[in-house]
Design a protein around this motif. Sequence first.
Motif, PDB file in Angstrom:
ATOM      1  N   ILE A  17       0.857  -1.182   0.000  1.00 10.25           N
ATOM      2  CA  ILE A  17       0.000   0.000   0.000  1.00 10.25           C
ATOM      3  C   ILE A  17       0.893   1.233   0.000  1.00 10.25           C
ATOM      4  O   ILE A  17       1.653   1.457   0.946  1.00 10.25           O
ATOM      5  CB  ILE A  17      -0.924   0.019   1.235  1.00 10.25           C
ATOM      6  N   GLU A  32       3.308  -1.202   3.925  1.00  9.07           N
ATOM      7  CA  GLU A  32       2.909   0.188   3.758  1.00  9.07           C
ATOM      8  C   GLU A  32       4.114   1.103   3.577  1.00  9.07           C
ATOM      9  O   GLU A  32       5.194   0.841   4.117  1.00  9.07           O
ATOM     10  CB  GLU A  32       2.128   0.673   4.990  1.00  9.07           C
ATOM     11  N   ARG A  60      -4.316   4.906   4.390  1.00  9.16           N
ATOM     12  CA  ARG A  60      -3.682   3.587   4.540  1.00  9.16           C
ATOM     13  C   ARG A  60      -4.425   2.772   5.587  1.00  9.16           C
ATOM     14  O   ARG A  60      -4.658   1.567   5.406  1.00  9.16           O
ATOM     15  CB  ARG A  60      -2.206   3.749   4.943  1.00  9.16           C
TER      16      ARG A  60
END
Length: 890
Positions: free
Chosen positions: A660, A685, A668
Amino acid sequence: MRNFSYKKYFSQAHGETHLKGKTIEVSGLKKGGDEFPLDISVTTWVVKGKRSFSAVIRDITKHKRIEQELEKHRNNLEELVKERTRQLQKANYALKVLTKCRSVIFHANDEMTMLNELCQVLVHDIGYALVWIGFAEHDTQKTVRPVAQAGYEKDYLEAINISWEDNKLGQGPAGTAIRTGEVCFARNISTDLNFSPWRLQALQHGYSSVIAIPLKLPKCQKIGVMNAYSKKSDDFDADTVKLFKKLATDIEYAITVQRNHVKRRQAEESLRRFRAALDNAADAIFIIDRQKMKFVDMNKMACDSTGYSQEELLTMGPQDIKPYCTKLQLVARFDEIISSNRQGIIKTTHHRKDGSEFPVEILMQSLNFDVGYLIVASVRNITERQKIENALKQAKEKADAANHAKSEFLANMSHEIRTPMNAILGFTEILSSKLQEPQYKEYLAAINSSGKSLLSLLNDILDLAKVEAGKLELEYTAIEPTNVFHDIGQLFVSKITEKQLEFKIDIAPNMPSALFLDETRLRQILLNLLSNAIKFTDGGFIKLTSSWIETTREQGEFIFTVEDSGKGINIKHQEKIFTAFTQQNGQEHARYGGTGLGLTITRRLVEMMNGTISLKSILNQGSSFKVCFPKVEIATSIASESVTNFNLEKILFEPAKILIVEDIKLNRDLITAYLAPYKTLELLETDNGKDAIVLAEQHHPNLILMDKKMPVMNGYEASRCIKLHENLKHIPIVFITASLMKTEKDKLKKFCDGLLGKPINRHDLIIEISRFLAHSKEECDKIIKQTEMIPLTAEMLPKLSELLNILQNKIDTEWQNISQAPSLGINTLITFGEQIQTLGDEYGYPPLQDWGKLLQNQAKLFDMNTLPITLKKYPDLIDNLIKLLNQETI
């Protein structure tokens, strides 16, 4: 002498004085038995009382021969006199015919008048029953078209059908004469086999014979035939044929003269108009002799624009008024136009007699004559046009700059609003499934509703801006209209149920399974129309109907109507509601809200798709919006899988890594929350594109979810680097962005495999990543499975028997009425499912409970694909119950 009585003769001579001195002719008989003519002359006298006779007999054979010769000559002379008289009469007749006809020809002013008057002379002055002239048409049937006539009775010429083709209708005298160029007859119409197609009509009018004389112009050009009908059989002799041939020659000559005269008049008129047009043309026109490189003609504007008189220009050439072009250069340019046989356009400068210059645009065309080539040059002074073009260029640059600024503003506004909306709507969706406190759920519902209203307003403003700027482009693909209708209907289930409205979808049986349309815009049109219908309807129904009118095998007319029983629209306000930022007068904004953009965008989208939208409405009775797309192409059926038939919670992803890439932590966190139920997914992330490349190299994720606007390195640059990386280019990238302008989308699609617009929802996210990650899914039951035999107690048996009786005698009738209805009413299905579930609860029969729940869920989801299948399984419920009761009885 033979056969002559002497006694009788002498007794007569003695007693009758009238024989005295008379000579009589008798026949004599020669010794050989041959007869010969004699004449006898008798004389009487008396001697001594006795009468004496003397007779002179003479052979008159030679005399008789002379008399016979004289008689023969006399008869011949009489016949000759009669023949000469007849010939003189015929000559006078022919002279009369030709004189009258030539008088007509001499005095005629036009071709048709001349031909009609000739026919009248032959009928009224000469005595034919019918005369008509026909022209040979060069159509597919080679028709002979009557153009002049006299003496005909009504309906004769209208009824006959004559051709000059070599077929049955061309075998008559008229067709044969045109085809062969020879005079043709029907000497006896009643027996002539070639005249059989027209015999009945001719005999009814008393016609017995006909002659057809071909008419030809010089160079053997066939033009037609002259036909003369007589009421006598075989009424046309050789002299008549000669006469008609002479007349035909005169007619051919007269037609040639008339037509040449018409052509000359037309040419003179055309020349006059051309000269007038030439002299009144807004452009200067020069005609140039290529060999001499001199002007041979010009119009008034040519003189006015250059300041030279016509006499002066006729002594000059094009090189004399073009200061920056030599004679050799002009010759080369003219020869290029002549060789290519195309028009040439050049921009140059002319100079006037006073030495001043002006810019011109010249259109040149070559003309080929026997004496050589002429160049026609049309010269336009473009001084003013250059000023306008310069002004337009500056205005365009300013407008482009303004549009660019506007587009940038809209893109930035879209991004800035969608980014926080993504978190607002996303976390609202997550919290709504976790909170149980009614008041808190109410608060969340208000937040969700307000967020969606704000998002809808943003979409409307952006769409309107794109439409007005001409930036909105259509993307035609193969779509399934039935699925689109059901999917749109599903969006409004909650609101329809809340307002207790009856919602019906009626799709035409002949509707093609797939059509070429812009699915996004079609959904937007339906969304706006249904939203309005529900908003302004407090009770009654909402109905979406569609129809298909096939015009060819490949396309047809696609029509759909959204009808409601709501408050309606006053007739004087019906056109006004399609105007931007305008709502119906008297509308309660506090109650209904809105910006007045929905119908404006709807109409413009419909018109962009070459369709029309119309409204019929009666105040306080309801409204009907009809959308018609007249030429929609049929597409091949789409083999696609509906995502509405399975539960997202039952998707089972195989182990996978998802990276992500998003600079805003809330976004997020939202994606992480959406994916939290799927324990097989490992989530990575980062908040910038540069780190995303590093993480991709380290972990080789199965999918990257990428934002566009980020610090350090934006998503576009990061995606480009990943797609160019030999070890990473296979990783699918899905952009999640708030930049939804088409130019941005097109730019992103070059380096991504999927695109999601902010704010995203959980459903769209899961469906999108399921395109790239391996998974399996458990589909919701579409039909009722057969259940195992349920053990019955003595107490249950009477209750289930009573249940069976209710199902067979009451519920079965309701089921049949619903199943046979032309369209499925959603509220009716939900109510019916609740009734079945209640019976299952009351009598403790689980299959009935499950079927009722399934029917309700499918109706609430507008699952129009599986609803009919589920309904058809109702008899299986009864059969299973009967089998169960029979088994227990045995």
